[in-house]
Design a protein around this motif. Structure first.
Motif, short mmCIF file in Angstrom:
data_model
loop_
_atom_site.label_atom_id
_atom_site.label_comp_id
_atom_site.label_asym_id
_atom_site.label_seq_id
_atom_site.Cartn_x
_atom_site.Cartn_y
_atom_site.Cartn_z
N ASP B 96 0.82 -1.22 0.00
CA ASP B 96 0.00 0.00 0.00
C ASP B 96 0.85 1.27 0.00
O ASP B 96 0.40 2.32 0.38
CB ASP B 96 -0.96 0.00 1.20
N CYS B 100 2.49 1.78 -5.54
CA CYS B 100 1.32 0.92 -5.72
C CYS B 100 0.04 1.72 -5.55
O CYS B 100 -0.97 1.48 -6.20
CB CYS B 100 1.36 -0.26 -4.76
N TYR B 105 -3.76 0.69 -6.18
CA TYR B 105 -3.77 -0.38 -5.17
C TYR B 105 -5.15 -0.50 -4.54
O TYR B 105 -5.62 -1.57 -4.17
CB TYR B 105 -2.70 -0.11 -4.12
N PRO B 144 0.41 -2.23 -9.16
CA PRO B 144 0.34 -2.64 -7.75
C PRO B 144 0.86 -4.06 -7.57
O PRO B 144 0.53 -4.94 -8.36
CB PRO B 144 -1.15 -2.55 -7.43
#
Lengths: 920, 169
Positions: B96, B100, B105, B144
């Motif tokens: 996270d 990403c 994400y 991600p």
């Protein structure tokens, strides 16, 4: 020295400090959390930010953490800079985000460093409106309460507990905003210094649980400067009283002795003062002689309470009717009380109340301290020693606070290594990383493994005589003139020469021994080591551990042994006895004491505890404990220190007739001599005492005279916010009684009087300064933060080394030989339970381990014993059954007997084990 | 081989270090002057066998290294990838952090929540997956990104999730 410019003013400071330390020492206020004068800087909390400028022309400056910034000459800094203030305001706001709004119900409130710093920083309203993180608390045992939600993650607790005190069972768990300080599993904190967490923690995570039981805010407590009575170290304490009970013991700063820290026995052992069963009025016990067999009680019949005059008359009658009255003093009573007893009965009739074999050692220790060429060090001086050799003392158990000082001495190797690399000693994390497990040379010779073993370069676990032999050998290797024990084995020889070498190369070697093992040879060995160092003109120090609060004082005052006193009574040479604050049953064999007391026609006892001895007295006079009286004690360092009365017991309990022992004894003297009673003050007794005994002469100046004033004011015992005085006796009487008057000291039983920090004074009842309510207020009383009190540290030293007389002891013990049918019983000091009075306090009782006979695995195998199995040990007439404990360190043929476990063992004695079938 | 090869977590009572683990810890200990330094490796060794580190294992490691349990627990709880609670057979670590986050994400996270029916820090009822956020996998060029067991994937789209998970029973 260096000059720094703070907010446009110039100051001279010590160039070796960090900015925070320097500014606080100047009396400037900078808020801080993680920094502590005894533990240095880690720069964790970010609260102490200040602006530092490159030079006088720099207007930009940069923020620095003052605790991590070394003082530089000609440095320009600003505490008041707007950016620095805003930064500090932000930091405290973040720290407070998860802190509960529970000050009204928090026990830290009123002496909380976090409250003080929050106010100082100006953070007075909260913007955070969300859920706070919460934790589960742990039951940490009888001493310490736990409330983790209040934590601001300064890490001081673990830094004290692990790094400073060497504890392993308190840790920091988790990371980022979810850190938890506690034990791996719930349970009693193991460190004997856990109580310091209550003062080290800047907020209410760790609080005094004994205080919780009868909680009072600091500002509502009445304090006096006092001295801990629970061992011989002489730590300074501030007991706090409310409604006639001691509510807590706080550390009282003495820069030469305990400085910031106490042990748990001293801090939590005060409960005996508050016991319901304490004698509070004089008692007369009707006695009927019974001619029963041995062991039967000599006294039957009832007890009646008396008024003071009646009690004195009856006691005086009894004493006048006696042919000869002897006095038995006490090493847990003040010099003044012992002196008054000696005055009452006469020099030739005075016993110190100390067993002969212990007294002999105490007298010898005084001689060694004055005549072996090395001084007796204060704890502060111990901390600066760079090689330590301990002979025969399990210090955690026999003088816990000294063990903590020795830990600092041994760990100071890290600071020495850091100094070589230009790292200042206050940079704690850097020093720790560099030091890893580097220690100054530390050698330890004791029968059993001790908690300090982990720090030692080498330990030597052996019987007392072999410990002495090691000491004598060390002395020989330092100075070949010193005699060498015969038939040393190779390992001991190698160890002895290694220790000798370490002590010789050290700048400030320290030799520690004492009376715990009751073995004169151990002391003599320590004396020879000290003399050898002195003869080689090496600097150093010799610290000798005594057992009780006034053991040193009483041995300097002089008198016969307890054995003599008992013999006098048993033989009928004396038929009257006055016993001062002493439970003879804790010091001598019960049968022997029974016989002696049965023969006496008149027994007068003064005590603040209902002891077995009290129960045998014809007349019992209720004595004041340390909290209700004033007096002087001499610590093991030879430091005479005054303790001051904390409260007047009759104010809340008008029925009480408790008086200082010295006052009772004076009244008794006046009654016996049928003179007219004139008031006597402490100053008069102290002066008389100091003039009577040359060795104690300086002790007359240990305290403040009653006439001492600051700006014409007495000193206040109560903080100026003390509340409820007009109401606290309303249940007894609606009219307010005049506050008790104190003819003996300059302190007033009042909030009226001087309580400030601006005027230097040695005796401080409680530390408070505007904006500083927590124990950190002591900063304001010190010459430099963590240094000495500005007026000098309390106490005067009595045991200075005298020149000459460096002759070696030449009588050396033979190697210890185990016997086939006998075992050597050796006394074992114990922290919780080893002290007569604190063992009567409930929290201490909760911490007392079961008493056991300790023996080696080899001995246990020979006896076919396993741990926990009861064993009966016979020493002549005396007999004790305890379960067995096995220690791998303990030498074969020797059995450890814990102090105060019922055998009244003061020196090693050979004894028999009762055969198996008798036990069954 | 992935570290998720063990089955259900074992009971914590009567925990005994596996002989191989014991030897491995003793071996790690040799690498350092102070036994405490081997704490992390010891924890990883135990976690590799059991999937997580139960309370009793902390004490067993402490005994093995001769340091207080509080010190082992301090290390164990400091690192988010030492699991002090039981986890599923496969641990999904969803990155996270910035790269990403910029490559969405959040969509991937919501898809995991929906597909597995659990949130972060939770384990599926069949003990198959535990879903955890992680701050960086060093796969910023492939965001991600995520890890399942010892395998790193990226970039991953929400649509690929069912196929991806099929490989992990």
């Amino acid at each position: 020295m260096a000059t720094i410019h703070v907010d446009d003013r110039d100051y001279e400071v010590d160039g070796a400090d960090n900015l925070l330390h320097a500014c606080l020492s100047l009396g400037l206020d900078i808020p801080y959390f993680c920094w502590h004068p005894a533990m240095g800087s880690v720069g964790a909390c970010r609260q102490c930010a200040v602006k530092q400028y490159k030079n006088a022309d720099d207007t930009q400056g940069m923020l620095v953490m003052s605790c991590m910034a070394p003082v530089q000459d000609d440095a320009y800094i600003s505490i008041e800079d707007d950016e620095a203030k805003a930064f500090r305001a932000n930091v405290i706001e973040w720290l407070m985000i998860n802190h509960p709004h529970d000050c009204p119900v928090c026990e830290e409130g009123g002496h909380c460093h976090l409250q003080d710093m929050t106010v100082m920083t100006g953070h007075d309203s909260r913007r955070y409106r969300f859920r706070k993180r919460t934790h589960q608390n742990q039951d940490l045992g009888p001493f310490i309460g736990h409330e983790m939600n209040r934590c601001i993650t300064c890490y001081r607790c673990v830094r004290f507990y692990q790094d400073y005190a060497g504890g392993g069972d308190l840790g920091a768990f988790g990371a980022h905003d979810n850190v938890y300080f506690g034990r791996f599993q719930e349970g009693t904190l193991e460190s004997p210094f856990s109580g310091n967490l209550t003062e080290v923690c800047p907020t209410g995570v760790f609080t005094d649980q004994t205080h919780s039981e009868h909680y009072t805010r600091k500002w509502d407590l009445q304090f006096a400067p006092s001295v801990c009575h629970q061992c011989a170290v002489g730590c300074n304490i501030s007991p706090g009283e409310r409604y006639g009970d001691i509510r807590r013991i706080e550390n009282r700063y003495n820069g030469e002795v305990n400085h910031h820290f106490l042990c748990d026995r001293g801090r939590f052992g005060y409960g005996y003062v508050n016991r319901e069963d304490r004698p509070r009025v004089p008692e007369w016990r009707e006695r009927q002689r019974v001619d029963a067999g041995p062991g039967a009680a000599g006294v039957v019949g009832g007890t009646i309470s008396l008024e003071i005059d009646d009690a004195l008359d009856r006691a005086a009658d009894g004493m006048r009717n006696a042919r000869r009255v002897i006095g038995i003093g006490s090493p847990r009573a003040s010099l003044e009380s012992n002196h008054m007893l000696r005055t009452l009965v006469g020099d030739t009739n005075f016993s110190t109340g100390i067993a002969a074999r212990e007294l002999e050692l105490l007298v010898r220790m005084n001689e060694l301290n004055t005549r072996c060429g090395l001084p007796s060090p204060s704890l502060r001086e111990i901390e600066s020693c760079d090689a330590v050799f301990v002979l025969g003392e399990d210090l955690i158990n026999s003088a816990a606070r000294m063990a903590l000082a020795i830990r600092q001495a041994v760990n100071a190797k890290g600071e020495a290594l850091a100094a070589e690399r230009g790292i200042p000693s206050w940079n704690a994390e850097a020093v720790k990383t560099l030091a890893q497990e580097a220690h100054h040379p530390f050698f330890l010779a004791t029968p059993d493994a001790t908690e300090l073993d982990a720090l030692a370069e080498q330990t030597y676990h052996a019987a007392p005589d072999d410990i002495a032999r090691l000491g004598f050998a060390v002395a020989h290797y330092i100075d070949p003139e010193a005699p060498c024990p015969e038939a040393l084995d190779d390992a001991t020889t190698a160890l002895a020469s290694r220790i000798a070498e370490a002590l010789m190369v050290a700048q400030r070697p320290l030799v520690v021994s004492g009376g715990s093992l009751g073995t004169p040879a151990v002391l003599e060995a320590a004396g020879n080591v000290a003399r050898a160092l002195a003869r080689r003109t090496r600097p150093g120090a010799l610290s000798l551990v005594r057992r009780e609060a006034n053991s040193t004082g009483l041995s300097l005052l002089g008198g016969q042994s307890l054995d003599w006193a008992l013999e006098c009574l048993t033989s009928g040479e004396a038929d009257g006895v006055v016993i001062l604050e002493n439970d003879l049953y804790a010091r001598a064999d019960a049968g022997q004491v029974d016989t002696a007391l049965q023969r006496a026609d008149c027994i007068v006892t003064l005590d603040h505890q209902r002891t077995a001895t009290w129960d045998k007295a014809d007349i019992g006079l209720p004595a004041a404990s340390f909290a209700e009286s004033d007096g002087t004690l001499v610590s093991l360092e030879g430091r005479a220190q005054r303790f001051y009365q904390v409260f007047e017991p009759s104010y809340i309990r008008p029925e009480t007739r408790i008086r200082e022992s010295w006052r009772w004894l004076n009244a008794l003297k006046v009654s016996v001599e049928r003179q007219v009673m004139t008031p006597l003050t402490l100053d008069e007794v102290t002066r008389d005492m100091a003039m009577t005994y040359p060795a104690l002469a300086p002790a007359g100046d240990a305290g403040l005279s009653a006439a001492y004033r600051v700006h014409g004011l007495r000193l206040a015992r109560e903080p100026h916010r003390y509340s409820g005085r007009t109401a606290m006796r309303a249940n007894l009487d609606v009219s307010e009684l005049r506050a008790p008057q104190d003819p003996d000291t300059p302190f007033a039983f009042s909030m009226e009087g001087y309580a400030g920090h601006a005027e230097p004074r040695r005796e401080v009842a409680f530390a408070w300064a505007p904006g500083w309510n927590s124990p950190q207020a002591w900063n304001k009383f010190q010459d430099e933060v963590g240094g000495h009190l500005r007026a000098g540290d309390p106490g005067v030293r009595l045991l200075g080394p005298l020149p000459g007389d460096y002759d070696y002891t030449r009588t050396l013990p033979a190697r210890f030989a185990a016997r086939d049918d006998q075992w050597l019983a050796v006394p074992q000091a114990r922290l919780f339970g080893g002290d007569e009075t604190s063992a009567r306090a409930e929290p201490i009782q909760a911490r007392m381990a079961e008493t056991r006979f300790t023996m080696s695995r080899g001995t246990a195998e020979r006896l076919r014993m396993s741990p926990g199995v009861p064993l009966t040990f016979n020493l002549g007439e005396r007999r004790l059954t305890l379960p067995v404990a096995i220690s791998d360190a303990w030498p074969d043929g020797v059995i450890g007997v814990p102090d105060q476990s019922g055998l009244s063992l003061v020196a090693p004695e050979w004894g028999h084990l009762e055969p198996q079938e008798v036990r069954a | 081989m992935t570290h998720t090869s063990t089955s259900a977590p074992i009971a914590t009572d009567g925990f005994v270090l596996h002989d191989e683990d014991r030897a491995a810890i003793a071996h790690e200990r040799e690498h350092y002057p102070h036994p405490q330094a081997a704490s992390i490796e010891a924890l990883k060794i135990v976690q590799k066998r059991h999937g997580w580190v139960p309370d009793a294992a902390i004490e067993a490691i402490a005994r093995e290294l001769g340091v207080p349990p509080a010190s082992i627990e301090g290390v164990a709880t400091f690192y988010s990838l030492i699991f002090r609670q039981p986890v599923g057979r496969h641990v999904i670590l969803l990155c996270d952090s910035s790269s990403c986050f910029l490559t969405d994400y959040e969509a991937l996270r919501d898809a995991f929540f929906a597909h597995l029916g659990i949130g972060f820090g939770q384990t599926t009822p069949d003990d198959r997956f535990t879903l955890l956020p992680v701050c960086c996998l060093g796969a910023c060029d492939r965001g991600p990104a995520l890890m399942i067991g010892d395998d790193t994937y990226g970039p991953v789209t929400p649509e690929e999730i069912p196929t991806l998970l099929e490989g992990y029973a």
